[in-house]
Design a protein around this motif. Structure first.
Motif, mmCIF file in Angstrom:
data_model
loop_
_atom_site.group_PDB
_atom_site.id
_atom_site.type_symbol
_atom_site.label_atom_id
_atom_site.label_comp_id
_atom_site.label_asym_id
_atom_site.label_seq_id
_atom_site.Cartn_x
_atom_site.Cartn_y
_atom_site.Cartn_z
ATOM 1 N N TYR A 160 -27.450 31.722 -3.684
ATOM 2 C CA TYR A 160 -28.339 32.882 -3.612
ATOM 3 C C TYR A 160 -29.019 32.304 -2.251
ATOM 4 C CZ TYR A 160 -31.393 29.567 -6.195
ATOM 5 O OH TYR A 160 -32.259 28.525 -6.686
ATOM 6 N N LYS B 250 -33.157 36.195 -10.586
ATOM 7 C CA LYS B 250 -32.991 37.747 -9.850
ATOM 8 C C LYS B 250 -33.274 37.848 -8.641
ATOM 9 C CE LYS B 250 -36.192 40.231 -12.508
ATOM 10 N NZ LYS B 250 -36.403 41.298 -13.469
ATOM 11 N N LYS B 251 -32.919 39.267 -8.123
ATOM 12 C CA LYS B 251 -33.672 39.386 -6.878
ATOM 13 C C LYS B 251 -35.181 39.618 -7.000
ATOM 14 C CE LYS B 251 -33.590 43.078 -3.430
ATOM 15 N NZ LYS B 251 -32.983 44.432 -2.784
ATOM 16 N N THR C 109 -33.387 37.061 -2.155
ATOM 17 C CA THR C 109 -33.198 38.093 -1.528
ATOM 18 C C THR C 109 -32.246 38.903 -2.150
ATOM 19 O OG1 THR C 109 -31.566 36.891 -0.245
ATOM 20 C CG2 THR C 109 -33.618 37.241 0.747
ATOM 21 N N ARG C 110 -31.539 38.353 -3.188
ATOM 22 C CA ARG C 110 -30.562 39.032 -4.251
ATOM 23 C C ARG C 110 -30.413 38.415 -5.289
ATOM 24 N NH1 ARG C 110 -26.003 36.043 -2.971
ATOM 25 N NH2 ARG C 110 -25.716 34.999 -0.990
ATOM 26 N N ASP C 111 -29.480 38.979 -6.110
ATOM 27 C CA ASP C 111 -29.099 38.235 -7.351
ATOM 28 C C ASP C 111 -28.178 36.940 -7.103
ATOM 29 O OD1 ASP C 111 -30.457 40.038 -8.797
ATOM 30 O OD2 ASP C 111 -29.149 41.260 -9.615
#
Length: 150
Positions: free
Chosen positions: A30, A69-70, A11-13
Motif C-alpha cells: 500500500y 483501508k483507504k 491512499t488506497r486499500d
C-alpha cells in the motif's frame, strides 16, 4: 542502523497477495501519504505530502488486509529496502520501499464518523457557558436537588 517511522494515511486499500508454496505468506502493498512538516515559500502549489510505498509480509500483511483501508491513519515502523528490476522495455528500474515491521492505528476508529464537538467560546468576563445538551458529543445530565454525599 536502518529504521524508519512514518505517520500518514493510506491512499488506497492494501493490495494483498499470497506467496506460492507449502506455506502461503501474505504480502500486502500500500501507499502511505505522509504530510511534509514545512512547505517551501517559493513553491506555493508544490506537493505537501510524500507518497511512500509500504510492503508488509506475513502477520503484518494479514493485519493490513483485515484492518487497513483507504484513509486510515497509521504509524508504520520498518526499514528501507532498495531493489531493481528490468521492465518490459529493457530499462533498469530502481525501487525504494519501506518493509513494515509494526503497524499501529494513529487515531480512533470513530474519529471521522462522528462530528466534532462544537467549541465553547470564552467571553471576556472569563465565564464559560456550559455546552448545550444538543451539542454533539455531550449528553444531558439531570439536575439533582440532593447530593448523596456531603
Amino acid at each position: 542502523m536502518n529504521k524508519v517511522i512514518l505517520c500518514g494515511r493510506l491512499t488506497r486499500d492494501p493490495d494483498v497477495r499470497y506467496s506460492q508454496g507449502e506455506t502461503a505468506t501474505a504480502v500486502a502493498r500500500y501507499t502511505l501519504a505522509v504530510d511534509r512538516r514545512f512547505a517551501r515559500r517559493d513553491q506555493q502549489d508544490a506537493q505537501t505530502a510524500d507518497f511512500i510505498s509500504i510492503i508488509a509480509f506475513g502477520k503484518a500483511g494479514e493485519f493490513a488486509e483485515k484492518y487497513l483501508k483507504k484513509g486510515t491513519k497509521v504509524i508504520v515502523t520498518g526499514r528501507i529496502q532498495t531493489g531493481s528490476y528490468t521492465n518490459m522495455d529493457g530499462r533498469k528500474v530502481y525501487t525504494t520501499d519501506v518493509v513494515a515491521e509494526d503497524q499501529e492505528f494513529a487515531e480512533s476508529k470513530n474519529t471521522h464518523s462522528e462530528p466534532m464537538p462544537v467549541p465553547v467560546s470564552v467571553p471576556q468576563s472569563g465565564y464559560v457557558a456550559p455546552p448545550s445538551a444538543s451539542a454533539p458529543g455531550f449528553m444531558n445530565i439531570p439536575d439533582y436537588d440532593e447530593l448523596p454525599f456531603n
